[in-house]
Design a protein around this motif. Structure first.
Motif, PDB file in Angstrom:
ATOM      1  N   VAL A 259       0.839  -1.208   0.000  1.00  0.00           N
ATOM      2  CA  VAL A 259       0.000   0.000   0.000  1.00  0.00           C
ATOM      3  C   VAL A 259       0.870   1.252   0.000  1.00  0.00           C
ATOM      4  O   VAL A 259       0.631   2.209  -0.755  1.00  0.00           O
ATOM      5  N   VAL A 260       1.894   1.258   0.851  1.00  0.00           N
ATOM      6  CA  VAL A 260       2.808   2.404   0.897  1.00  0.00           C
ATOM      7  C   VAL A 260       3.535   2.562  -0.436  1.00  0.00           C
ATOM      8  O   VAL A 260       3.685   3.672  -0.949  1.00  0.00           O
ATOM      9  N   LEU A 261       3.964   1.436  -1.025  1.00  0.00           N
ATOM     10  CA  LEU A 261       4.642   1.483  -2.317  1.00  0.00           C
ATOM     11  C   LEU A 261       3.730   2.072  -3.386  1.00  0.00           C
ATOM     12  O   LEU A 261       4.161   2.910  -4.200  1.00  0.00           O
ATOM     13  N   ALA A 262       2.469   1.652  -3.395  1.00  0.00           N
ATOM     14  CA  ALA A 262       1.522   2.174  -4.382  1.00  0.00           C
ATOM     15  C   ALA A 262       1.276   3.662  -4.191  1.00  0.00           C
ATOM     16  O   ALA A 262       1.215   4.426  -5.161  1.00  0.00           O
ATOM     17  N   LEU A 263       1.153   4.109  -2.941  1.00  0.00           N
ATOM     18  CA  LEU A 263       0.914   5.524  -2.669  1.00  0.00           C
ATOM     19  C   LEU A 263       2.113   6.374  -3.075  1.00  0.00           C
ATOM     20  O   LEU A 263       1.958   7.431  -3.705  1.00  0.00           O
TER      21      LEU A 263
END
Length: 303
Positions: A259-263
Motif C-alpha cells: 500500500v505504501v509502495l503504491a501511494l
C-alpha cells in the motif's frame, strides 16, 4: 526461461510506441490548423506519415503481445512505460531541439512511479468468466467516464484539454485489453452465455481502440507530446488493472508495504505528470482556430 528475449521484445515495443507517438504529434500539429472534428480526422487520413505512425503503433502492439507470450507479465508490462522516456530524444531529434531537464525529471518520475504502482497491484490472471450483466454495466461505466472526460475537456484551456482528452484515450485503451481478454475467453467457450459475452466484448475490443486512437490525435494536437503521452502511459495500465479487479475478480496481494509502495508511486507519477504538463512547448504554438474541441471525438469526431 531466460528473460533476455521478453525484455528485448518489450524494449522494441516501447521504442515503436515512442516513435509512433512522436509521428502522431508531428502530423496532428501540421494538420490541425483550421480543422475541427471530422474535418481534422479526415485530414489526418490523407497524410501518409500519419499512416506510417499507425503502422509503427500496430507493430509495437504486436511485439508487445509477443513479449507477453514468452515472458512474465511483471517483467514485460513495466518496461512498456519506457516509451515515455524514449519519446523524448526521438522528439528532440525530429524537431532539432534539446530535451529540457524538467522533461527528463518528469519522465523519470512518471516511469518510476508507475512501475511502483504496477508492482504493488500485481495480480494473477484468472480465466475470464464475467457474467453478462456485470460486463455490460462495466462497459457502460467505461463509456460514461470517457464521455464525461471528453465533455469536460471541451470547456478547458488548450493544454489542459489535451491532458484530459489523453486520459479519456487511456481509459479506452486500458479497457480494450480487458475486452480482448474477455472476448477470447467467451468465444472459445461452449455455452450460449459465453458466446453472447464474447460477442459483446469483441465489439468493444474494436470500438474502444478506434475511439481511443481518435482521442489521442486531439490530445497531441491540443496538448503537445509530453503531457498527453504521460497521461496516456499512466491511465492505460491503471484502467486495465481497475477493470480487471472489478470485472474479473483479479485480486492482488494486499499488505501495508505494498500500500505504501503504491501511494509513493502514485505521488511520484503525479509529480512527473505535472512537470511534463508544465514544460513549455518548444514550437511556441498557442491557442488558435484550428485547435478544436475534444468533445468532437465523443460526438462523432471518430468515424
Amino acid at each position: 526461461m531466460s528473460t533476455a528475449l521478453p525484455v528485448l521484445l518489450a524494449l522494441v515495443s516501447a521504442c515503436c510506441y515512442a516513435t509512433a507517438a512522436v509521428l502522431q504529434r508531428v502530423e496532428t500539429d501540421r494538420g490541425g490548423a483550421g480543422r475541427t472534428g471530422h474535418s481534422f480526422l479526415r485530414g489526418l487520413l490523407r497524410r501518409p506519415l500519419w499512416w506510417v505512425a499507425l503502422a509503427v503503433l500496430g507493430l509495437g502492439a504486436a511485439v508487445h503481445v509477443a513479449a507477453l507470450g514468452v515472458g512474465p507479465v511483471p517483467v514485460v508490462q513495466p518496461l512498456g512505460v519506457l516509451a515515455l522516456v524514449l519519446a523524448l530524444p526521438i522528439d528532440a531529434r525530429v524537431r532539432r531541439r534539446r530535451v529540457a531537464r524538467r522533461e527528463w525529471a518528469g519522465a523519470a518520475l512518471v516511469v518510476l512511479g508507475l512501475v511502483a504502482v504496477l508492482t504493488a497491484l500485481r495480480h494473477s490472471r484468472r480465466p475470464p468468466d464475467p457474467a453478462l450483466v456485470p460486463f455490460v454495466v462495466t462497459l457502460a461505466v467505461v463509456l460514461g467516464v470517457v464521455g464525461v472526460l471528453f465533455a469536460a475537456a471541451a470547456r478547458l484551456r488548450l493544454r489542459t484539454r489535451g491532458l484530459v482528452t489523453a486520459v479519456g484515450a487511456g481509459v479506452c485503451m486500458g479497457s480494450t485489453s480487458v475486452a480482448v481478454h474477455v472476448a477470447i475467453g467467451g468465444l472459445i467457450g461452449v455455452g450460449p452465455r459465453d458466446v453472447v459475452v464474447g460477442g459483446i466484448a469483441l465489439v468493444a475490443a474494436v470500438m474502444l481502440p478506434v475511439l481511443g486512437l481518435g482521442a489521442q490525435q486531439f490530445a497531441y494536437r491540443d496538448g503537445g507530446l509530453n503531457g498527453p503521452l504521460a497521461a496516456l502511459t499512466v491511465t492505460d495500465p491503471l484502467t486495465a488493472g481497475v477493470v480487471g479487479l472489478t470485472l474479473l475478480q483479479e485480486r492482488p496481494p494486499i499488505g501495508p508495504t505494498l500500500v505504501v509502495l503504491a501511494l509513493l508511486g502514485a505521488v511520484a507519477a503525479a509529480t512527473g505528470l505535472y512537470l511534463l504538463a508544465r514544460t513549455p512547448e518548444p514550437s511556441g504554438r498557442g491557442p488558435g482556430p484550428g485547435h478544436g474541441r475534444a468533445a468532437d471525438v465523443a460526438s462523432g469526431g471518430v468515424g
